[in-house]
Design a protein around this motif. Structure first.
Motif, mmCIF file in Angstrom:
data_model
loop_
_atom_site.group_PDB
_atom_site.id
_atom_site.type_symbol
_atom_site.label_atom_id
_atom_site.label_comp_id
_atom_site.label_asym_id
_atom_site.label_seq_id
_atom_site.Cartn_x
_atom_site.Cartn_y
_atom_site.Cartn_z
ATOM 1 N N ALA A 167 -0.796 12.257 3.516
ATOM 2 C CA ALA A 167 -0.367 13.470 2.818
ATOM 3 C C ALA A 167 -0.742 13.424 1.348
ATOM 4 O O ALA A 167 -1.194 14.420 0.772
ATOM 5 C CB ALA A 167 1.145 13.649 2.969
ATOM 6 N N ALA A 168 -0.571 12.259 0.733
ATOM 7 C CA ALA A 168 -0.925 12.118 -0.681
ATOM 8 C C ALA A 168 -2.415 12.335 -0.892
ATOM 9 O O ALA A 168 -2.838 13.048 -1.817
ATOM 10 C CB ALA A 168 -0.515 10.732 -1.180
ATOM 11 N N ALA A 169 -3.222 11.740 -0.021
ATOM 12 C CA ALA A 169 -4.679 11.892 -0.136
ATOM 13 C C ALA A 169 -5.086 13.353 0.084
ATOM 14 O O ALA A 169 -5.908 13.897 -0.663
ATOM 15 C CB ALA A 169 -5.371 10.989 0.880
ATOM 16 N N ALA A 170 -4.504 13.992 1.099
ATOM 17 C CA ALA A 170 -4.837 15.386 1.392
ATOM 18 C C ALA A 170 -4.451 16.299 0.239
ATOM 19 O O ALA A 170 -5.201 17.214 -0.132
ATOM 20 C CB ALA A 170 -4.145 15.835 2.675
ATOM 21 N N ALA A 209 0.828 -1.209 0.000
ATOM 22 C CA ALA A 209 0.000 0.000 0.000
ATOM 23 C C ALA A 209 0.860 1.256 0.000
ATOM 24 O O ALA A 209 0.560 2.240 -0.696
ATOM 25 C CB ALA A 209 -0.927 0.002 1.211
ATOM 26 N N SER A 210 1.947 1.250 0.750
ATOM 27 C CA SER A 210 2.827 2.418 0.812
ATOM 28 C C SER A 210 3.516 2.657 -0.526
ATOM 29 O O SER A 210 3.594 3.790 -1.007
ATOM 30 C CB SER A 210 3.882 2.230 1.911
ATOM 31 N N ALA A 211 4.015 1.575 -1.132
ATOM 32 C CA ALA A 211 4.671 1.717 -2.434
ATOM 33 C C ALA A 211 3.689 2.209 -3.487
ATOM 34 O O ALA A 211 4.027 3.058 -4.325
ATOM 35 C CB ALA A 211 5.273 0.383 -2.860
ATOM 36 N N GLY A 263 1.829 8.316 7.406
ATOM 37 C CA GLY A 263 1.641 9.757 7.232
ATOM 38 C C GLY A 263 1.786 10.173 5.783
ATOM 39 O O GLY A 263 1.138 11.120 5.324
ATOM 40 N N LEU A 264 2.627 9.442 5.049
ATOM 41 C CA LEU A 264 2.818 9.742 3.636
ATOM 42 C C LEU A 264 1.547 9.475 2.844
ATOM 43 O O LEU A 264 1.189 10.231 1.937
ATOM 44 C CB LEU A 264 3.971 8.893 3.083
ATOM 45 N N PHE A 274 1.946 14.315 10.469
ATOM 46 C CA PHE A 274 1.740 12.894 10.764
ATOM 47 C C PHE A 274 3.007 12.063 10.565
ATOM 48 O O PHE A 274 2.936 10.847 10.378
ATOM 49 C CB PHE A 274 0.611 12.344 9.892
ATOM 50 N N ALA A 275 4.156 12.720 10.653
ATOM 51 C CA ALA A 275 5.425 12.011 10.491
ATOM 52 C C ALA A 275 5.662 10.989 11.599
ATOM 53 O O ALA A 275 6.451 10.051 11.428
ATOM 54 C CB ALA A 275 6.576 13.008 10.450
#
Length: 238
Positions: free
Chosen positions: A216-219, A76-78, A212-213, A204-205
């Motif tokens: 951030a992408a969704a936001a 999911a992260s990748a 958190g990444l 959200f780090a």
């Protein structure tokens, strides 16, 4: 019969792609070193770069694998990091959609940050290019970059700890993205999406496994889409 190779445009793409060697080399070297330090054999490290060819996602997946994160989180992260490539694809489809299937497949494989940035700027600036000229330019833009990526990954995997820490190879990662993203922040939506994603990532780090990444992408995407929607609504009301 349509010609899909134009030597002039190919060489133009090569010239434009050459400067990226300054960051692609250190970037790939660093991945080769980190991957072998994490326990990947040289063959798997090289295969990782050849098959995935997405540096940021590779580092993300590697870090999470080293932390023994659940497989679903690694994937999911990748995918979240590489979600920008789906947007690149949608953006560049009008220029390459008429290509034969295998050529479109090749473009899909070669569509990375550098090739997209060069292609989209060039095609918008020179709207009179034919389909063959566009394909030739794209092919040229990745010709110096991809072999260097493979070779530097292999060197990093083989040499490993022999590279002095003073070389600071990790500088290549942020510089690469700053150099590519800066010129592309041309609208209010682009700028606000970038600002919101950075702020969200910093807030959200503390979350584990780079969650958190993803937030951030969704936001960032939500912000960009909403700004574009409001701008279009304002234009329609005039």
């Amino acid at each position: 019969m349509t010609s899909y190779f134009d030597r002039t445009e190919f060489l133009r793409g090569v010239r434009h792609g050459l400067p990226f060697l300054l960051v692609v080399g250190p970037f790939a070297l660093l991945f080769g070193v980190v991957a072998t330090e994490a326990g990947l054999p040289v063959v798997q490290t090289l295969a990782f770069s050849v098959v995935v060819i997405a540096g940021a996602a590779q580092f993300t997946a590697l870090q999470l694998m080293a932390e023994n994160a659940p497989t679903v989180v690694v994937i999911a992260s990748a995918l979240t990091v590489n979600l920008r490539l789906a947007m690149y694809s949608a953006s560049i489809t009008p220029y390459f959609g008429a290509l034969p299937f295998w050529r479109r497949a090749f473009v899909a494989y070669g569509l990375v940050d550098q090739s997209y940035a060069l292609a989209i700027i060039e095609f918008e600036k020179r709207s009179g290019l034919s389909l063959g000229q566009k394909f030739s330019y794209f092919l040229g833009s990745i010709t110096p970059v991809f072999p260097a990526w493979y070779a530097a990954t292999l060197v990093g995997a083989l040499v490993g700890q022999a590279i002095p820490p003073s070389f600071a190879l990790d500088f290549a990662v942020p510089i690469t993205f700053l150099a590519m993203i800066g010129p592309m922040l041309r609208t209010k939506a682009h700028v606000l999406a970038a600002v919101v994603s950075v702020i969200t990532a910093l807030i959200f780090a503390f979350l584990p496994w780079n969650l958190g990444l993803m937030m951030a992408a969704a936001a960032g995407m939500i912000t960009g889409a909403e700004v574009e929607r409001q701008a279009e609504k304002a234009r329609d009301s005039k």
